[in-house]
Design a protein around this motif. Sequence first.
Motif, PDB file in Angstrom:
ATOM      1  N   UNK A 125      85.277  -4.202  74.540  1.00 51.97           N
ATOM      2  CA  UNK A 125      85.055  -4.089  73.097  1.00 51.97           C
ATOM      3  C   UNK A 125      86.077  -3.145  72.472  1.00 51.97           C
ATOM      4  N   UNK A 126      86.392  -2.066  73.175  1.00 48.74           N
ATOM      5  CA  UNK A 126      87.331  -1.073  72.650  1.00 48.74           C
ATOM      6  C   UNK A 126      88.766  -1.585  72.629  1.00 48.74           C
ATOM      7  N   UNK A 127      89.038  -2.676  73.339  1.00 50.54           N
ATOM      8  CA  UNK A 127      90.397  -3.203  73.415  1.00 50.54           C
ATOM      9  C   UNK A 127      90.608  -4.431  72.540  1.00 50.54           C
ATOM     10  N   UNK A 128      89.617  -4.694  71.683  1.00 49.31           N
ATOM     11  CA  UNK A 128      89.765  -5.758  70.680  1.00 49.31           C
ATOM     12  C   UNK A 128      90.594  -5.238  69.503  1.00 49.31           C
ATOM     13  N   UNK A 129      90.936  -6.137  68.594  1.00 52.90           N
ATOM     14  CA  UNK A 129      91.758  -5.758  67.449  1.00 52.90           C
ATOM     15  C   UNK A 129      90.948  -5.086  66.341  1.00 52.90           C
ATOM     16  N   UNK A 130      89.662  -5.398  66.269  1.00 51.17           N
ATOM     17  CA  UNK A 130      88.803  -4.823  65.227  1.00 51.17           C
ATOM     18  C   UNK A 130      87.381  -4.760  65.764  1.00 51.17           C
ATOM     19  N   UNK A 131      86.526  -4.019  65.059  1.00 45.47           N
ATOM     20  CA  UNK A 131      85.148  -3.815  65.506  1.00 45.47           C
ATOM     21  C   UNK A 131      84.176  -4.092  64.375  1.00 45.47           C
ATOM     22  N   UNK A 132      83.107  -4.817  64.703  1.00 41.82           N
ATOM     23  CA  UNK A 132      82.033  -5.130  63.759  1.00 41.82           C
ATOM     24  C   UNK A 132      80.701  -4.987  64.468  1.00 41.82           C
ATOM     25  N   UNK A 133      79.684  -4.484  63.778  1.00 37.81           N
ATOM     26  CA  UNK A 133      78.355  -4.446  64.362  1.00 37.81           C
ATOM     27  C   UNK A 133      77.471  -3.412  63.713  1.00 37.81           C
ATOM     28  N   UNK A 134      76.339  -3.161  64.351  1.00 40.63           N
ATOM     29  CA  UNK A 134      75.442  -2.114  63.910  1.00 40.63           C
ATOM     30  C   UNK A 134      75.881  -0.774  64.474  1.00 40.63           C
ATOM     31  N   UNK A 135      75.444   0.292  63.826  1.00 44.75           N
ATOM     32  CA  UNK A 135      75.719   1.639  64.318  1.00 44.75           C
ATOM     33  C   UNK A 135      74.752   1.930  65.464  1.00 44.75           C
ATOM     34  N   UNK A 136      75.289   2.024  66.673  1.00 42.81           N
ATOM     35  CA  UNK A 136      74.471   2.286  67.846  1.00 42.81           C
ATOM     36  C   UNK A 136      75.331   3.016  68.871  1.00 42.81           C
ATOM     37  N   UNK A 137      74.725   3.431  69.975  1.00 37.30           N
ATOM     38  CA  UNK A 137      75.466   4.178  70.974  1.00 37.30           C
ATOM     39  C   UNK A 137      76.648   3.417  71.517  1.00 37.30           C
ATOM     40  N   UNK A 138      76.483   2.119  71.758  1.00 33.87           N
ATOM     41  CA  UNK A 138      77.571   1.313  72.278  1.00 33.87           C
ATOM     42  C   UNK A 138      78.738   1.215  71.320  1.00 33.87           C
ATOM     43  N   UNK A 139      78.445   1.071  70.024  1.00 36.82           N
ATOM     44  CA  UNK A 139      79.511   1.023  69.020  1.00 36.82           C
ATOM     45  C   UNK A 139      80.273   2.343  68.986  1.00 36.82           C
ATOM     46  N   UNK A 140      79.543   3.454  69.056  1.00 35.27           N
ATOM     47  CA  UNK A 140      80.194   4.769  69.049  1.00 35.27           C
ATOM     48  C   UNK A 140      81.080   4.940  70.279  1.00 35.27           C
ATOM     49  N   UNK A 141      80.568   4.544  71.441  1.00 29.71           N
ATOM     50  CA  UNK A 141      81.352   4.661  72.666  1.00 29.71           C
ATOM     51  C   UNK A 141      82.631   3.843  72.573  1.00 29.71           C
ATOM     52  N   UNK A 142      82.543   2.640  72.021  1.00 33.33           N
ATOM     53  CA  UNK A 142      83.733   1.810  71.853  1.00 33.33           C
ATOM     54  C   UNK A 142      84.745   2.482  70.930  1.00 33.33           C
ATOM     55  N   UNK A 143      84.260   3.154  69.893  1.00 34.45           N
ATOM     56  CA  UNK A 143      85.155   3.878  68.992  1.00 34.45           C
ATOM     57  C   UNK A 143      85.882   5.003  69.716  1.00 34.45           C
ATOM     58  N   UNK A 144      85.160   5.771  70.549  1.00 37.34           N
ATOM     59  CA  UNK A 144      85.820   6.842  71.300  1.00 37.34           C
ATOM     60  C   UNK A 144      86.884   6.263  72.231  1.00 37.34           C
TER      61      UNK A 144
END
Length: 299
Positions: free
Chosen positions: A262-281
């Motif tokens: 997920x972190x190596x995609x070109x963009x990110x979409x979704x709900x705010x959750x732990x997994x989304x935050x981890x992908x951002x880091x």
Amino acid sequence: MKFLRTIIYKGNSVTKLIVSTQIGEPKRIMLIDHGIYEYGYFNACFLENMMSLMVYSLNRGYTPHINLKNRGEGWTNWDTFFEQPFNTTKAGHADIVCDRDTGVVSPKFDTPYRKGDLRMWCLVYDKLVRLNMQTKAYVEAEYNTVLAPHERVLGVICRGTDYIKLKPQGHPVQPNIHDVVKKAKEMTNRYGYQYIYLATEERSIHETFEEAFPGKVLVNKRQYYDDIFNAGNHTYIYQVNFDRKDDIYLKGLEYLSSLQLLSRCDALLGGNCGGACAALYMNNMKYEHVELFNLGLYP
């Protein structure tokens, strides 16, 4: 000292963190032997908890070494998936044991919407978190199979199962799946993303995206939880067992690999959750676009 100048406003914890990574880590070792919870298997909360404690250790002038007490079958430890932040091997010779279950500073639910905070935790991840050789090999194999052959991929994360069932008080409200699909269509049309990489634990969510984007949905190797979760008397998804050897380890590995992809995609979409935050880091502020629904917190 570019990073130090960028985020020095966050205070001593980050200042010492950056200094330690640039001029050599402190020689004394702090053993981190517990966290907030007993983690049944790897999840984003575990990662954020350990990142917070590593910053605390460095702020106290110690090199962190993570070796959690094994208090139950299937306990996930740091070394299961990661290398020690400074390659320490002296857990049995620690100078001090950490006296906290979380650090003085830690990621918050609003971190994704606060650029300074997000930059800080991206830096912490970049400097202190490294996959061990076995985990890295698994992730790279999945990346080469799932993502590498495709260009212009929108990463989408959708939580379901226990998060939607429990609506945990004080946690971010998750979006309706149909609203996520609608936003995904807007982003693919506007920015030219050709594929969707979907990170979810629910087969039903995968099927919804397949219907909306036929032949364009990419997923990693994983077990879906909703069939067993909905059929059994389960409160949390960690209670789901897939009746396979090393199931707890494999559930954590599949989840971690999913976040890495997920972190190596070109963009990110979704709900705010732990997994989304981890992908951002993990992504370290490199996404072209980030769209996380900000719907408040569950009462």
